[in-house]
Write an enzyme that holds these catalytic residues in place. Sequence first.
Site, PDB file in Angstrom:
ATOM      1  N   SER A 138       0.860  -1.186   0.000  1.00  0.00           N
ATOM      2  CA  SER A 138       0.000   0.000   0.000  1.00  0.00           C
ATOM      3  C   SER A 138       0.900   1.241   0.000  1.00  0.00           C
ATOM      4  O   SER A 138       2.117   1.149   0.178  1.00  0.00           O
ATOM      5  CB  SER A 138      -0.865   0.009   1.267  1.00  0.00           C
TER       6      SER A 138
ATOM      7  N   ASP B 208      -1.033  -1.405  -3.996  1.00  0.00           N
ATOM      8  CA  ASP B 208      -2.408  -1.550  -3.524  1.00  0.00           C
ATOM      9  C   ASP B 208      -3.002  -0.177  -3.244  1.00  0.00           C
ATOM     10  O   ASP B 208      -2.388   0.650  -2.590  1.00  0.00           O
ATOM     11  CB  ASP B 208      -2.385  -2.387  -2.224  1.00  0.00           C
TER      12      ASP B 208
ATOM     13  N   ALA C 167     -11.202  -9.251   1.834  1.00  0.00           N
ATOM     14  CA  ALA C 167     -11.561 -10.680   1.766  1.00  0.00           C
ATOM     15  C   ALA C 167     -11.062 -11.494   2.956  1.00  0.00           C
ATOM     16  O   ALA C 167     -11.269 -12.706   2.986  1.00  0.00           O
ATOM     17  CB  ALA C 167     -11.015 -11.285   0.486  1.00  0.00           C
TER      18      ALA C 167
ATOM     19  N   HIS D 229     -13.002  -3.494   4.179  1.00  0.00           N
ATOM     20  CA  HIS D 229     -11.675  -3.682   4.768  1.00  0.00           C
ATOM     21  C   HIS D 229     -11.745  -3.863   6.278  1.00  0.00           C
ATOM     22  O   HIS D 229     -12.686  -3.415   6.915  1.00  0.00           O
ATOM     23  CB  HIS D 229     -10.802  -2.449   4.477  1.00  0.00           C
ATOM     24  N   GLY D 230     -10.735  -4.507   6.812  1.00  0.00           N
ATOM     25  CA  GLY D 230     -10.560  -4.557   8.259  1.00  0.00           C
ATOM     26  C   GLY D 230     -11.224  -5.767   8.914  1.00  0.00           C
ATOM     27  O   GLY D 230     -11.674  -6.695   8.248  1.00  0.00           O
TER      28      GLY D 230
ATOM     29  N   ASN E 118      -7.624 -10.110  -2.009  1.00  0.00           N
ATOM     30  CA  ASN E 118      -6.754  -9.319  -1.130  1.00  0.00           C
ATOM     31  C   ASN E 118      -6.900  -9.757   0.320  1.00  0.00           C
ATOM     32  O   ASN E 118      -8.014  -9.792   0.850  1.00  0.00           O
ATOM     33  CB  ASN E 118      -7.124  -7.832  -1.230  1.00  0.00           C
TER      34      ASN E 118
HETATM   35  O1  LIG Z   1      -8.526  -5.392   0.509  1.00  0.00           O
HETATM   36  C1  LIG Z   1      -7.560  -5.350   1.280  1.00  0.00           C
HETATM   37  C2  LIG Z   1      -7.457  -6.262   2.496  1.00  0.00           C
HETATM   38  O2  LIG Z   1      -8.691  -6.488   3.105  1.00  0.00           O
HETATM   39  P1  LIG Z   1      -8.755  -7.195   4.553  1.00  0.00           P
HETATM   40  O3  LIG Z   1      -8.743  -6.088   5.568  1.00  0.00           O
HETATM   41  O4  LIG Z   1     -10.047  -7.972   4.536  1.00  0.00           O
HETATM   42  O5  LIG Z   1      -7.561  -8.098   4.712  1.00  0.00           O
HETATM   43  N1  LIG Z   1      -6.506  -4.502   1.036  1.00  0.00           N
HETATM   44  O6  LIG Z   1      -6.520  -3.773  -0.096  1.00  0.00           O
HETATM   45  C3  LIG Z   1      -5.388  -4.380   1.987  1.00  0.00           C
HETATM   46  C4  LIG Z   1      -5.266  -2.942   2.513  1.00  0.00           C
HETATM   47  C5  LIG Z   1      -6.516  -2.495   3.217  1.00  0.00           C
HETATM   48  C6  LIG Z   1      -6.406  -2.549   4.739  1.00  0.00           C
HETATM   49  O7  LIG Z   1      -6.621  -3.817   5.237  1.00  0.00           O
HETATM   50 NA    NA Z   2      -5.471  -3.919  -4.993  1.00  0.00          NA
HETATM   51 ZN   LIG Z   3      -8.449  -3.137  -0.524  1.00  0.00          ZN
END
Ligand SMILES: O=C(COP(=O)(O)O)N(O)CCCCO
Ligand code: NA
Ligand SMILES: [Zn+2]
Length: 305
Positions: A49, A80, A210, A178-179, A251
């Site tokens: 990220s 990301d 996910a 997310h989260g 993800n």
């Molecule tokens: O889609 C996701 C990850 O999702 P998850 O929070 O379910 O692991 N990301 O894009 C990762 C960064 C977002 C903060 O987690």
């Molecule tokens: Na992505």
């Molecule tokens: Zn994401």
Amino acid sequence: MLVTGLEILRKARAEGYGVGAFNTNNMEFTQAILEAAEEMKSPVILALSEGAMKYGGRALTRMVVALAQEARVPVAVHLDHGSSYESVLKALREGFTSVMIDKSHEDFETNVRETKRVVEAAHAVGVTVEAELGRLAGIEEHVAVDEKDALLTNPEEARIFMERTGADYLAVAIGTSHGAYKGKGRPFIDHPRLARIAKLVPAPLVLHGASAVPQELVERFRAAGGEIGEASGIHPEDIKKAISLGIAKINTDTDLRLAFTALVRETLGKNPKEFDPRKYLGPAREAVKEVVKSRMELFGSVGRA
Ligand SMILES: O=C(COP(=O)(O)O)N(O)CCCCO
Ligand code: NA
Ligand SMILES: [Zn+2]
């Protein structure tokens, strides 16, 4: 070997399996993800990220790209949630092979314009692009239809969006978020909507938010002194169904963070005298590796390298 995101994801969608995009911020996560991929003979996407780029800088990006090049399985290095054209250019300069431009919070025309601009730059240097349409938001099943339509990805819009932008894969909003708090109990995933999108969009589809947030991991985190509320993630059956309908990139970040932190807390708690970082970062690395391996089994990417 270092490959583009599309090389990995085109095959995944065509053959009906998913590939994990796992976030990394440091050496231990990067090693855990790559070791898991090599042991499972699975392709993998290492996701950084903008926060990771800021936190790790060149030490992180140089390490990730170099290890991806040397890996014995196909690896894409992915930005990301890129938030701007400039941020994408930085990732391209660092040798990333996949970039996301996330303008899903903008109006449709702005998202199209900004995404198209990134596609031109990335394609000029042989890098593939993830875009996003729709608002990630955990929604309850009873949420009114018009509210769902305001949030979730519209299938017809998705078709037009992909044709106008030339993006290579599309992050869709179908009920994930997310989260660690993705909704009360089992989050509602709009599979019929995903099926309609997949019919109109042949490109690989991406599922954000996910993580499974497995209860045993939440308990282990709490038992080691962590504090977390009523956490819930995406049910494994909903992941498998989404993959069967066209999701190719999945993800996962929260599950890795929970595993790593639970083990650091546990190791430190058991050994108050310990102050060699390797003694608590090492077991945490192993925990991340185990989570990644189990995700690869769920996604069906084992043996696909
Ligand atoms: O889609 C996701 C990850 O999702 P998850 O929070 O379910 O692991 N990301 O894009 C990762 C960064 C977002 C903060 O987690
Ligand atoms: Na992505
Ligand atoms: Zn994401």
